[in-house]
Design a protein around this motif. Structure first.
Motif, PDB file in Angstrom:
ATOM      1  N   LEU A 148      27.701  59.511  82.380  1.00 16.59           N
ATOM      2  CA  LEU A 148      27.495  60.681  81.520  1.00 16.59           C
ATOM      3  C   LEU A 148      26.421  60.408  80.476  1.00 16.59           C
ATOM      4  O   LEU A 148      26.112  59.254  80.173  1.00 16.59           O
ATOM      5  CB  LEU A 148      28.808  61.043  80.824  1.00 16.59           C
ATOM      6  N   PRO A 149      25.837  61.462  79.888  1.00  9.69           N
ATOM      7  CA  PRO A 149      24.854  61.266  78.817  1.00  9.69           C
ATOM      8  C   PRO A 149      25.441  60.414  77.694  1.00  9.69           C
ATOM      9  O   PRO A 149      26.648  60.471  77.417  1.00  9.69           O
ATOM     10  CB  PRO A 149      24.573  62.696  78.327  1.00  9.69           C
ATOM     11  N   ARG A 150      24.608  59.637  77.041  1.00 11.31           N
ATOM     12  CA  ARG A 150      25.098  58.769  75.957  1.00 11.31           C
ATOM     13  C   ARG A 150      25.782  59.542  74.847  1.00 11.31           C
ATOM     14  O   ARG A 150      26.656  59.023  74.166  1.00 11.31           O
ATOM     15  CB  ARG A 150      23.936  57.966  75.379  1.00 11.31           C
ATOM     16  N   SER A 151      25.375  60.795  74.663  1.00 14.88           N
ATOM     17  CA  SER A 151      25.921  61.609  73.582  1.00 14.88           C
ATOM     18  C   SER A 151      27.178  62.365  73.981  1.00 14.88           C
ATOM     19  O   SER A 151      27.789  63.034  73.141  1.00 14.88           O
ATOM     20  CB  SER A 151      24.866  62.617  73.117  1.00 14.88           C
ATOM     21  N   CYS A 152      27.573  62.279  75.246  1.00  7.63           N
ATOM     22  CA  CYS A 152      28.708  63.066  75.735  1.00  7.63           C
ATOM     23  C   CYS A 152      30.018  62.640  75.081  1.00  7.63           C
ATOM     24  O   CYS A 152      30.351  61.451  75.008  1.00  7.63           O
ATOM     25  CB  CYS A 152      28.822  62.915  77.254  1.00  7.63           C
ATOM     26  N   ALA A 153      30.779  63.626  74.626  1.00  7.85           N
ATOM     27  CA  ALA A 153      32.037  63.339  73.938  1.00  7.85           C
ATOM     28  C   ALA A 153      33.030  62.629  74.843  1.00  7.85           C
ATOM     29  O   ALA A 153      33.786  61.761  74.387  1.00  7.85           O
ATOM     30  CB  ALA A 153      32.642  64.640  73.407  1.00  7.85           C
ATOM     31  N   TYR A 154      33.056  62.951  76.113  1.00  6.04           N
ATOM     32  CA  TYR A 154      33.984  62.294  77.040  1.00  6.04           C
ATOM     33  C   TYR A 154      33.643  60.813  77.180  1.00  6.04           C
ATOM     34  O   TYR A 154      34.532  59.954  77.197  1.00  6.04           O
ATOM     35  CB  TYR A 154      33.952  62.980  78.410  1.00  6.04           C
ATOM     36  N   ARG A 155      32.376  60.514  77.257  1.00  6.60           N
ATOM     37  CA  ARG A 155      31.959  59.115  77.351  1.00  6.60           C
ATOM     38  C   ARG A 155      32.246  58.381  76.038  1.00  6.60           C
ATOM     39  O   ARG A 155      32.743  57.250  76.040  1.00  6.60           O
ATOM     40  CB  ARG A 155      30.475  59.042  77.685  1.00  6.60           C
ATOM     41  N   LEU A 156      31.935  59.019  74.923  1.00  2.00           N
ATOM     42  CA  LEU A 156      32.164  58.382  73.624  1.00  2.00           C
ATOM     43  C   LEU A 156      33.644  58.098  73.401  1.00  2.00           C
ATOM     44  O   LEU A 156      34.024  57.002  72.978  1.00  2.00           O
ATOM     45  CB  LEU A 156      31.625  59.272  72.499  1.00  2.00           C
ATOM     46  N   ARG A 157      34.500  59.068  73.687  1.00  2.00           N
ATOM     47  CA  ARG A 157      35.932  58.874  73.452  1.00  2.00           C
ATOM     48  C   ARG A 157      36.525  57.877  74.453  1.00  2.00           C
ATOM     49  O   ARG A 157      37.476  57.169  74.125  1.00  2.00           O
ATOM     50  CB  ARG A 157      36.659  60.219  73.536  1.00  2.00           C
ATOM     51  N   ALA A 158      35.953  57.813  75.669  1.00  2.00           N
ATOM     52  CA  ALA A 158      36.411  56.806  76.629  1.00  2.00           C
ATOM     53  C   ALA A 158      36.138  55.407  76.090  1.00  2.00           C
ATOM     54  O   ALA A 158      36.851  54.452  76.414  1.00  2.00           O
ATOM     55  CB  ALA A 158      35.714  57.002  77.971  1.00  2.00           C
ATOM     56  N   GLN A 159      35.094  55.289  75.230  1.00  2.00           N
ATOM     57  CA  GLN A 159      34.739  54.016  74.607  1.00  2.00           C
ATOM     58  C   GLN A 159      35.339  53.885  73.207  1.00  2.00           C
ATOM     59  O   GLN A 159      34.994  52.969  72.470  1.00  2.00           O
ATOM     60  CB  GLN A 159      33.219  53.900  74.529  1.00  2.00           C
ATOM     61  N   ASN A 160      36.221  54.818  72.855  1.00  2.00           N
ATOM     62  CA  ASN A 160      36.875  54.833  71.542  1.00  2.00           C
ATOM     63  C   ASN A 160      35.864  54.964  70.398  1.00  2.00           C
ATOM     64  O   ASN A 160      36.033  54.378  69.332  1.00  2.00           O
ATOM     65  CB  ASN A 160      37.743  53.593  71.339  1.00  2.00           C
ATOM     66  N   LEU A 161      34.809  55.735  70.628  1.00  2.00           N
ATOM     67  CA  LEU A 161      33.801  55.987  69.607  1.00  2.00           C
ATOM     68  C   LEU A 161      33.945  57.416  69.092  1.00  2.00           C
ATOM     69  O   LEU A 161      34.423  58.297  69.816  1.00  2.00           O
ATOM     70  CB  LEU A 161      32.394  55.784  70.192  1.00  2.00           C
ATOM     71  N   PRO A 162      33.529  57.684  67.865  1.00  2.00           N
ATOM     72  CA  PRO A 162      33.641  59.040  67.299  1.00  2.00           C
ATOM     73  C   PRO A 162      32.596  59.986  67.871  1.00  2.00           C
ATOM     74  O   PRO A 162      31.583  59.564  68.438  1.00  2.00           O
ATOM     75  CB  PRO A 162      33.411  58.809  65.805  1.00  2.00           C
ATOM     76  N   LEU A 163      32.841  61.265  67.717  1.00  2.00           N
ATOM     77  CA  LEU A 163      31.892  62.266  68.186  1.00  2.00           C
ATOM     78  C   LEU A 163      30.650  62.268  67.303  1.00  2.00           C
ATOM     79  O   LEU A 163      30.707  61.911  66.129  1.00  2.00           O
ATOM     80  CB  LEU A 163      32.527  63.664  68.156  1.00  2.00           C
ATOM     81  N   PRO A 164      29.502  62.698  67.852  1.00  2.00           N
ATOM     82  CA  PRO A 164      28.283  62.782  67.042  1.00  2.00           C
ATOM     83  C   PRO A 164      28.439  63.857  65.965  1.00  2.00           C
ATOM     84  O   PRO A 164      29.232  64.792  66.114  1.00  2.00           O
ATOM     85  CB  PRO A 164      27.205  63.142  68.068  1.00  2.00           C
ATOM     86  N   ASP A 165      27.660  63.741  64.904  1.00  2.00           N
ATOM     87  CA  ASP A 165      27.842  64.660  63.780  1.00  2.00           C
ATOM     88  C   ASP A 165      27.411  66.088  64.085  1.00  2.00           C
ATOM     89  O   ASP A 165      27.709  66.999  63.329  1.00  2.00           O
ATOM     90  CB  ASP A 165      27.106  64.142  62.539  1.00  2.00           C
ATOM     91  N   TRP A 166      26.720  66.313  65.212  1.00  2.00           N
ATOM     92  CA  TRP A 166      26.301  67.670  65.579  1.00  2.00           C
ATOM     93  C   TRP A 166      27.260  68.353  66.543  1.00  2.00           C
ATOM     94  O   TRP A 166      27.059  69.503  66.931  1.00  2.00           O
ATOM     95  CB  TRP A 166      24.903  67.647  66.196  1.00  2.00           C
ATOM     96  N   HIS A 167      28.310  67.665  66.958  1.00  2.00           N
ATOM     97  CA  HIS A 167      29.251  68.239  67.920  1.00  2.00           C
ATOM     98  C   HIS A 167      29.941  69.464  67.313  1.00  2.00           C
ATOM     99  O   HIS A 167      30.308  69.452  66.134  1.00  2.00           O
ATOM    100  CB  HIS A 167      30.299  67.191  68.313  1.00  2.00           C
ATOM    101  N   PRO A 168      30.127  70.532  68.092  1.00  2.00           N
ATOM    102  CA  PRO A 168      30.771  71.742  67.576  1.00  2.00           C
ATOM    103  C   PRO A 168      32.131  71.515  66.921  1.00  2.00           C
ATOM    104  O   PRO A 168      32.482  72.214  65.963  1.00  2.00           O
ATOM    105  CB  PRO A 168      30.893  72.632  68.825  1.00  2.00           C
ATOM    106  N   LEU A 169      32.899  70.558  67.415  1.00  2.00           N
ATOM    107  CA  LEU A 169      34.187  70.280  66.774  1.00  2.00           C
ATOM    108  C   LEU A 169      34.002  69.727  65.372  1.00  2.00           C
ATOM    109  O   LEU A 169      34.820  69.972  64.480  1.00  2.00           O
ATOM    110  CB  LEU A 169      34.998  69.289  67.623  1.00  2.00           C
ATOM    111  N   VAL A 170      32.937  68.984  65.170  1.00  4.79           N
ATOM    112  CA  VAL A 170      32.666  68.381  63.858  1.00  4.79           C
ATOM    113  C   VAL A 170      32.044  69.400  62.909  1.00  4.79           C
ATOM    114  O   VAL A 170      32.416  69.491  61.738  1.00  4.79           O
ATOM    115  CB  VAL A 170      31.739  67.153  64.002  1.00  4.79           C
ATOM    116  N   THR A 171      31.106  70.191  63.421  1.00  4.47           N
ATOM    117  CA  THR A 171      30.382  71.137  62.567  1.00  4.47           C
ATOM    118  C   THR A 171      31.139  72.440  62.353  1.00  4.47           C
ATOM    119  O   THR A 171      30.895  73.145  61.367  1.00  4.47           O
ATOM    120  CB  THR A 171      29.026  71.485  63.185  1.00  4.47           C
ATOM    121  N   GLY A 172      32.026  72.779  63.290  1.00  2.00           N
ATOM    122  CA  GLY A 172      32.683  74.072  63.216  1.00  2.00           C
ATOM    123  C   GLY A 172      31.790  75.208  63.678  1.00  2.00           C
ATOM    124  O   GLY A 172      32.134  76.383  63.542  1.00  2.00           O
ATOM    125  N   ASP A 173      30.638  74.870  64.254  1.00  2.00           N
ATOM    126  CA  ASP A 173      29.662  75.850  64.718  1.00  2.00           C
ATOM    127  C   ASP A 173      29.471  75.677  66.215  1.00  2.00           C
ATOM    128  O   ASP A 173      28.979  74.641  66.675  1.00  2.00           O
ATOM    129  CB  ASP A 173      28.338  75.654  63.983  1.00  2.00           C
TER     130      ASP A 173
END
Length: 207
Positions: A148-173
């Motif tokens: 998956l893309p390095r920025s993908c939330a599924y890949r990040l969470r599979a590695q126990n890493l936080p979501l990027p700061d631009w992710h809709p869940l983080v921004t609310g947008d």
């Protein structure tokens, strides 16, 4: 889909009304890849849509206690799993694999169901009827998420890493993926417009 000099990988979907994601033939998914064709590449060429785009992968710091940065993937309910997808559409881009060294190249050619103006799937509910090789990500397949893309939330969470700061869940947008420059909207071509033989003419660097 046969390509003379490259191997084409199919697409896969996370379970959110947007991207379908590509895999390698060795990964275990359901249904299995059926479109991989091996051959020797004639050489990399850059797509006209591949103008360098400066991207950052800043992540929310520090890791918060919100569910998306704390719950393991296998503990997410259906709604939480769906909402992890940022809607970037990168997973819907066709990829080519070098048969000699296994190098995978991403192209600007998107799945035929992807709306290239919005990066949204045009018939998400029935996507596998139209595109049988479209795959569904499952929590039990987390070990294979490295494609998956390095920025993908599924890949990040599979590695126990936080979501990027631009992710809709983080921004609310819900539009923040696109407005922050991480969407393929307006930067890809539909597979309906590009013959498979020409995919290698559209290799990109900004993936």
């Amino acid at each position: 889909v046969p390509v003379p000099d490259m191997a084409i990988e199919g697409s896969a979907c996370t379970g959110h009304p947007c991207p379908d994601r590509p895999q390698t033939a060795s990964m275990r998914f359901d249904p299995p890849l059926s479109t991989l064709v091996t051959a020797r590449p004639r050489g990399r060429k850059t797509s006209p849509l591949a103008a360098p785009v400066r991207q950052t992968f800043q992540r929310a710091k520090p890791m918060t206690t919100t569910w998306w940065n704390s719950k393991p993937l296998h503990q997410l309910n259906a709604d939480e799993w769906e909402s992890l997808c940022d809607g970037c559409g990168k997973c819907c881009l066709h990829k080519l694999e070098d048969d000699d060294d296994g190098t995978v190249y991403t192209t600007a050619v998107a799945c035929e169901l992807l709306d290239c103006a919005t990066a949204q799937c045009q018939d998400y509910a029935h996507r596998q009827t139209h595109v049988p090789e479209c795959m569904v990500l499952r929590p039990e397949d987390v070990d294979a998420y490295t494609w998956l893309p390095r920025s993908c939330a599924y890949r990040l969470r599979a590695q126990n890493l936080p979501l990027p700061d631009w992710h809709p869940l983080v921004t609310g947008d819900k539009n923040s993926t696109r407005t922050r420059g991480h969407s393929v909207a307006g930067r890809c071509l539909s597979a309906r417009q590009v013959p498979p033989d020409d995919y290698q003419e559209h290799v990109i660097e900004w993936y």
